[in-house]
Scaffold this motif. Sequence first.
Motif, mmCIF file in Angstrom:
data_model
loop_
_atom_site.group_PDB
_atom_site.id
_atom_site.type_symbol
_atom_site.label_atom_id
_atom_site.label_comp_id
_atom_site.label_asym_id
_atom_site.label_seq_id
_atom_site.Cartn_x
_atom_site.Cartn_y
_atom_site.Cartn_z
ATOM 1 N N GLY A 149 39.482 36.054 41.713
ATOM 2 C CA GLY A 149 40.511 36.192 40.686
ATOM 3 C C GLY A 149 41.919 36.314 41.194
ATOM 4 O O GLY A 149 42.790 36.872 40.509
ATOM 5 N N GLY A 150 42.186 35.825 42.405
ATOM 6 C CA GLY A 150 43.548 35.855 42.931
ATOM 7 C C GLY A 150 43.884 37.059 43.777
ATOM 8 O O GLY A 150 45.049 37.243 44.164
ATOM 9 N N GLY A 151 42.898 37.911 44.086
ATOM 10 C CA GLY A 151 43.128 39.121 44.868
ATOM 11 C C GLY A 151 43.287 38.864 46.354
ATOM 12 O O GLY A 151 43.433 37.727 46.804
ATOM 13 N N TRP A 152 43.209 39.943 47.130
ATOM 14 C CA TRP A 152 43.568 39.842 48.550
ATOM 15 C C TRP A 152 42.600 38.972 49.348
ATOM 16 O O TRP A 152 43.031 38.268 50.284
ATOM 17 N N ILE A 153 41.331 38.983 49.013
ATOM 18 C CA ILE A 153 40.386 38.110 49.730
ATOM 19 C C ILE A 153 40.664 36.652 49.391
ATOM 20 O O ILE A 153 40.670 35.776 50.265
ATOM 21 N N TYR A 154 40.901 36.373 48.133
ATOM 22 C CA TYR A 154 41.223 35.018 47.682
ATOM 23 C C TYR A 154 42.473 34.489 48.390
ATOM 24 O O TYR A 154 42.565 33.300 48.726
ATOM 25 N N SER A 155 43.437 35.371 48.643
ATOM 26 C CA SER A 155 44.736 34.969 49.191
ATOM 27 C C SER A 155 44.853 35.216 50.688
ATOM 28 O O SER A 155 45.918 34.967 51.270
ATOM 29 N N LEU A 156 43.795 35.719 51.309
ATOM 30 C CA LEU A 156 43.865 36.161 52.702
ATOM 31 C C LEU A 156 44.308 35.049 53.653
ATOM 32 O O LEU A 156 45.143 35.271 54.537
ATOM 33 N N GLY A 157 43.766 33.857 53.487
ATOM 34 C CA GLY A 157 44.128 32.754 54.369
ATOM 35 C C GLY A 157 45.606 32.426 54.302
ATOM 36 O O GLY A 157 46.266 32.252 55.339
ATOM 37 N N ASP A 158 46.130 32.343 53.090
ATOM 38 C CA ASP A 158 47.558 32.042 52.940
ATOM 39 C C ASP A 158 48.422 33.137 53.540
ATOM 40 O O ASP A 158 49.442 32.858 54.181
ATOM 41 N N MET A 210 39.435 42.816 34.067
ATOM 42 C CA MET A 210 39.663 43.373 35.397
ATOM 43 C C MET A 210 39.405 42.376 36.516
ATOM 44 O O MET A 210 39.800 42.613 37.662
ATOM 45 N N SER A 211 38.750 41.258 36.213
ATOM 46 C CA SER A 211 38.271 40.353 37.256
ATOM 47 C C SER A 211 39.298 39.316 37.698
ATOM 48 O O SER A 211 38.966 38.414 38.467
ATOM 49 N N ALA A 212 40.528 39.427 37.231
ATOM 50 C CA ALA A 212 41.601 38.542 37.681
ATOM 51 C C ALA A 212 42.884 39.355 37.800
ATOM 52 O O ALA A 212 43.124 40.278 37.022
ATOM 53 N N VAL A 213 43.691 39.006 38.796
ATOM 54 C CA VAL A 213 44.936 39.738 39.054
ATOM 55 C C VAL A 213 46.100 38.770 39.192
ATOM 56 O O VAL A 213 45.913 37.586 39.495
ATOM 57 N N ASP A 214 47.303 39.281 38.991
ATOM 58 C CA ASP A 214 48.510 38.471 39.116
ATOM 59 C C ASP A 214 49.085 38.496 40.524
ATOM 60 O O ASP A 214 49.949 37.687 40.860
ATOM 61 N N SER A 215 48.624 39.439 41.328
ATOM 62 C CA SER A 215 49.157 39.598 42.682
ATOM 63 C C SER A 215 48.013 39.906 43.648
ATOM 64 O O SER A 215 47.097 40.648 43.291
ATOM 65 N N PRO A 216 48.048 39.351 44.847
ATOM 66 C CA PRO A 216 47.002 39.673 45.819
ATOM 67 C C PRO A 216 46.993 41.136 46.240
ATOM 68 O O PRO A 216 46.036 41.591 46.864
ATOM 69 N N PHE A 217 48.029 41.866 45.875
ATOM 70 C CA PHE A 217 48.112 43.281 46.240
ATOM 71 C C PHE A 217 47.658 44.196 45.105
ATOM 72 O O PHE A 217 47.676 45.422 45.241
ATOM 73 N N LEU A 268 34.320 50.305 39.018
ATOM 74 C CA LEU A 268 35.102 50.567 40.231
ATOM 75 C C LEU A 268 34.691 49.700 41.414
ATOM 76 O O LEU A 268 35.456 49.566 42.379
ATOM 77 N N GLY A 269 33.486 49.139 41.359
ATOM 78 C CA GLY A 269 32.965 48.366 42.474
ATOM 79 C C GLY A 269 32.965 46.875 42.221
ATOM 80 O O GLY A 269 33.706 46.124 42.862
ATOM 81 N N TYR A 270 32.177 46.429 41.249
ATOM 82 C CA TYR A 270 32.057 44.978 41.082
ATOM 83 C C TYR A 270 33.290 44.323 40.486
ATOM 84 O O TYR A 270 33.773 43.310 41.005
ATOM 85 N N PHE A 271 33.817 44.851 39.385
ATOM 86 C CA PHE A 271 34.933 44.176 38.711
ATOM 87 C C PHE A 271 36.136 43.989 39.642
ATOM 88 O O PHE A 271 36.701 42.889 39.701
ATOM 89 N N PRO A 272 36.556 45.009 40.403
ATOM 90 C CA PRO A 272 37.671 44.791 41.336
ATOM 91 C C PRO A 272 37.332 43.795 42.449
ATOM 92 O O PRO A 272 38.173 42.956 42.795
ATOM 93 N N ILE A 273 36.128 43.904 43.026
ATOM 94 C CA ILE A 273 35.790 42.981 44.116
ATOM 95 C C ILE A 273 35.740 41.546 43.615
ATOM 96 O O ILE A 273 36.155 40.609 44.309
ATOM 97 N N ALA A 274 35.255 41.336 42.384
ATOM 98 C CA ALA A 274 35.278 39.994 41.809
ATOM 99 C C ALA A 274 36.708 39.480 41.711
ATOM 100 O O ALA A 274 36.985 38.292 41.965
ATOM 101 N N ALA A 275 37.641 40.359 41.357
ATOM 102 C CA ALA A 275 39.051 39.973 41.303
ATOM 103 C C ALA A 275 39.580 39.637 42.688
ATOM 104 O O ALA A 275 40.358 38.685 42.860
#
Length: 408
Positions: free
Chosen positions: A144-153, A61-68, A133-140
């Motif tokens: 893990g490529g999620g919206w916070i990781y991609s926010l600047g771009d 759960m800690s990595a995603v393929d899309s920031p959305f 529901l809390g930690y694993f998604p936020i880590a992503a």
Amino acid sequence: MDAGSIAFGVAATALVLFMTPGLAFFYGGLVRAKSVISMMMMSFGSLGLIGVLWILYGYNMSAVDSPFAFAGNPFSDFGLAGLAAGETANTDFVGVAYGSTFAIITVALISGAIADRAKFGAWMLFAGVFATLGYFPIAAWVWGGGWIYSLGDMMGLPGVIDYAGGTAVHINAGAAALALAFVLGKRVGFAKGSHKPHNVPFVLLGAAILWFGWFGFNVGAEWLNEMGNAGLITINTIGATAAAVLAWLVVEKIKDGKPTAVGAASGAVSGLVAITPACANLTPGWALLLGVIAGAVCAIAIELKFKLGFDDSLDVVGIHLVGGLIGTLYLGFFATDTGLFLGGGIGQLIVQLIAALGAMVYAFIVAFVVGFAIEKTIGFRVKSEDELAGVDSIVHGEDAYAYEIEKV
């Protein structure tokens, strides 16, 4: 990857894992003698449960393929059988193990807000659901490529900086702790000075173990980066923490007339929290200033619970939420090259603020809903009479200190 880097990754994993027993001592010393086992068991319960869940599906759960995306598919490699068959399994599993230690301590941190009054079974249920529901998604989202990781771009601004967990760990845990403090309510007899630490040496021991383990927390990920920033991160982890100890003691002396050992330990933790997101992106002088600010502000912030009327038993909000916010937002001003005062514009501050608020609001809502549901079904809080009698004997059937009187 060379054997030395892998060995450092394993050592860093062990250091961060050791932090959770350190947290158990830190928290255990702060509570009453009748609830020290209960307090320490919540940390060890997190060790067991979250470690298993991370291997089963949390890592997936800690990595995603899309920031959305909300989180990765928990069943994509259930139990990591597929990863085990890969050519890079040896190094991959070190990374998995390292990530598990962050998940474990994030959940364990929350327990400090509900000391002296929580059922162990209810805590374990909360820990498992909140991790999912809390930690694993936020880590992503953060790493893990999620919206916070991609926010600047996505915004055409600098990327969010959270090297080791200002948002994913400390703001997350602090916001969840605040939610549980509201759900469980105040301890019996809650008032300033009414619940004193029963074992100050435990508190100092726990803080020392946390500081020791924090080098794995902050420097550990450098095993993947050819140790390029290891020296800077190491000196910043020492400097910010040391400065925070001094700042806390000065504020304590001015405010209460005496500097205390518990204050020194709490100051150290506040400095460690604040430097966590910023350790690789500050020069040592700015790290010292961050420590001073964090130590002083957190020393004042722990008084808010008495003014605002919520019982955050062991100051998770005042230290981890406030300290995490300070460290995360400080980067907007003083991050090397991108901070507002160091050659950058306001963009770094904007993305830091959005990330901090997003993690905080989400973690609070999830923790409140899950905690409230548990309280209204199986019950989260022990009875008042059991709280007064001592949670250790009622919940665990054990006493931390067994005194035997010899018969003459």
